[in-house]
Design a protein around this motif. Structure first.
Motif, PDB file in Angstrom:
ATOM      1  N   PHE A 152      33.142  61.877  30.861  1.00 12.78           N
ATOM      2  CA  PHE A 152      31.858  62.234  30.246  1.00 12.78           C
ATOM      3  C   PHE A 152      30.985  63.039  31.205  1.00 12.78           C
ATOM      4  O   PHE A 152      30.580  64.158  30.906  1.00 12.78           O
ATOM      5  N   GLN A 155      31.583  66.708  32.744  1.00 12.45           N
ATOM      6  CA  GLN A 155      31.322  67.797  31.805  1.00 12.45           C
ATOM      7  C   GLN A 155      29.841  68.156  31.713  1.00 12.45           C
ATOM      8  O   GLN A 155      29.483  69.192  31.142  1.00 12.45           O
ATOM      9  N   GLN A 156      28.982  67.300  32.266  1.00 10.68           N
ATOM     10  CA  GLN A 156      27.549  67.577  32.247  1.00 10.68           C
ATOM     11  C   GLN A 156      27.127  68.504  33.374  1.00 10.68           C
ATOM     12  O   GLN A 156      25.984  68.982  33.385  1.00 10.68           O
ATOM     13  N   ARG A 163      34.921  70.963  35.076  1.00 11.29           N
ATOM     14  CA  ARG A 163      36.314  71.110  34.631  1.00 11.29           C
ATOM     15  C   ARG A 163      37.213  71.441  35.813  1.00 11.29           C
ATOM     16  O   ARG A 163      38.303  70.875  35.955  1.00 11.29           O
ATOM     17  N   ASP A 249      40.440  77.062  25.730  1.00  7.80           N
ATOM     18  CA  ASP A 249      40.881  75.736  25.304  1.00  7.80           C
ATOM     19  C   ASP A 249      42.380  75.529  25.472  1.00  7.80           C
ATOM     20  O   ASP A 249      42.961  74.653  24.837  1.00  7.80           O
ATOM     21  N   ALA A 290      38.977  64.491  28.735  1.00  6.24           N
ATOM     22  CA  ALA A 290      37.747  65.276  28.622  1.00  6.24           C
ATOM     23  C   ALA A 290      37.548  65.803  27.207  1.00  6.24           C
ATOM     24  O   ALA A 290      36.422  65.808  26.682  1.00  6.24           O
ATOM     25  N   LEU A 291      38.630  66.229  26.572  1.00  6.33           N
ATOM     26  CA  LEU A 291      38.526  66.718  25.192  1.00  6.33           C
ATOM     27  C   LEU A 291      38.048  65.613  24.255  1.00  6.33           C
ATOM     28  O   LEU A 291      37.141  65.816  23.438  1.00  6.33           O
ATOM     29  N   GLN A 294      34.270  64.436  24.372  1.00  3.71           N
ATOM     30  CA  GLN A 294      33.229  65.270  23.767  1.00  3.71           C
ATOM     31  C   GLN A 294      32.734  64.708  22.441  1.00  3.71           C
ATOM     32  O   GLN A 294      31.595  64.975  22.040  1.00  3.71           O
TER      33      GLN A 294
END
Length: 355
Positions: A152, A155-156, A163, A249, A290-291, A294
């Motif tokens: 989580f 990614q912020q 990433r 992606d 990570a995907l 989201q």
């Protein structure tokens, strides 16, 4: 070990201090995590405790993560696997409890802040770095994945740097931690005693939101009064390049860009080396975590990571990665499979299985 102290404030209230203290760069053991969780419950309900401060013993590290050697021994004997399960369960719950704590939580991130240590640091409401701070989530190097909520909060970070950090295990210095959002305040390492004096004299109220604003104002003011001589930024000059490399992606395309980098930036060259040495399965698992994160709440991310960690204890590259890095120290892990192109999606799905 971990030590707790109630530090008297000038108005009769108290600051609760958590001192991480272990021989291995203040790495967390299950016993330490359980004691911290127990103490948090006491302090949460104690009206005289107005804020918390978490720091590491000594000058080398805030916390270098979990006690990976203990996890290796748990993985080596099926009768002790439950100890690994318990460690991850309680470590993740600890980060969740800190993240939600109703009073300000200040983290003094001096020195090494890695793995589970970054998890604690990221969960704090007030994150302080010093000139010696080094932050990293190097889990792919041992066959795990960036956990403790990192699916989580990485990614912020600004841009695509989170990433890149997740997929390579690259490091942040204090300057970049501030610039990309991993920390809010910087103070010289030798000002800790003076900081404590300031905190003791603040007009704490016992009201969580008001005290959080009070702490933010004080730390901002001290950052200006006690300027910290920070290292040069590594990643700000490379932000556009990182954005380009990590865009899109398609994991294999991104990894190919990372590993084929031919520019002059040492940090990106090192990132390519770190990824090439990491577990292909871990890289895929990191990406999938990570995907999925989201679309999940923070609590759901923690539960997903616990399932992933529990399955890593039982299969995958985790045991072999720890052996090569920390037990035999030959740095020759026998990853299975050995190449990113050989990783099967069905295998990655198995890490999310509940049974």
């Amino acid at each position: 070990m971990v030590h707790f102290q109630q530090i008297a404030l000038s108005n009769g209230l108290f600051l609760g201090q958590i001192l991480l203290a272990s021989a291995r760069l203040n790495a967390q053991s299950l016993a330490m995590v359980l004691k911290i969780r127990e103490q948090l419950e006491i302090w949460r309900n104690d009206e005289k405790i107005v804020a918390l401060l978490v720091r590491g013993e000594g000058e080398r590290a805030f916390c270098a993560g979990g006690d990976i050697r203990a996890l290796y021994h748990a993985m080596s004997d099926a009768d002790f696997l439950h100890e690994g399960d318990d460690f991850f369960r309680h470590e993740y719950d600890l980060c969740r409890e800190l993240h939600r704590f109703p009073k300000p939580v200040m983290a003094w991130g001096n020195g090494i802040v890695m793995g589970g240590g970054w998890g604690i640091f990221a969960a704090a409401s007030h994150r302080i770095v010093t000139e010696s701070s080094v932050l990293a989530m190097p889990e792919i190097s041992i066959g795990l994945f960036p956990d403790v909520g990192a699916s989580f909060w990485l990614q912020q970070l600004e841009g695509n740097l989170g990433r890149l950090l997740a997929l390579t295990g690259s490091r942040l210095n204090a300057t970049d931690a501030l610039a990309f959002g991993a920390a809010e305040f910087a103070l010289p390492a030798d000002t800790f005693a003076a900081l404590m004096g300031v905190l003791q004299d603040l007009p704490w109220s016992g009201q969580g939101k008001q005290d959080a604003e009070l702490a933010s104002g004080a730390l901002s003011a001290l950052s200006a009064v006690w300027p910290c001589v920070l290292p040069a930024s590594v990643w700000l000059p490379l932000a556009d390049e990182v954005e380009r490399i990590c865009a899109g992606d398609d994991l294999l395309t991104i990894c190919e860009r990372i590993q084929s980098y031919q520019g002059d930036a040492p940090a990106l060259r090192l990132a390519a080396e770190l990824q090439a040495a990491g577990s292909p399965t871990s890289i895929f698992l990191t990406w999938e975590m990570a995907l999925r994160a989201q679309a999940l709440s923070y609590d759901e991310v923690v539960e997903m990571e616990w399932l992933g960690a529990r399955n890593c204890l039982r299969h995958g590259d985790f045991h072999e990665g720890v052996r090569a890095k920390l037990i035999d120290r030959d740095d020759q892990p026998n990853w299975s499979p050995k190449k990113l192109s050989q990783v099967k999606l069905a295998e990655i799905e198995s890490f999310f299985a509940t049974a």
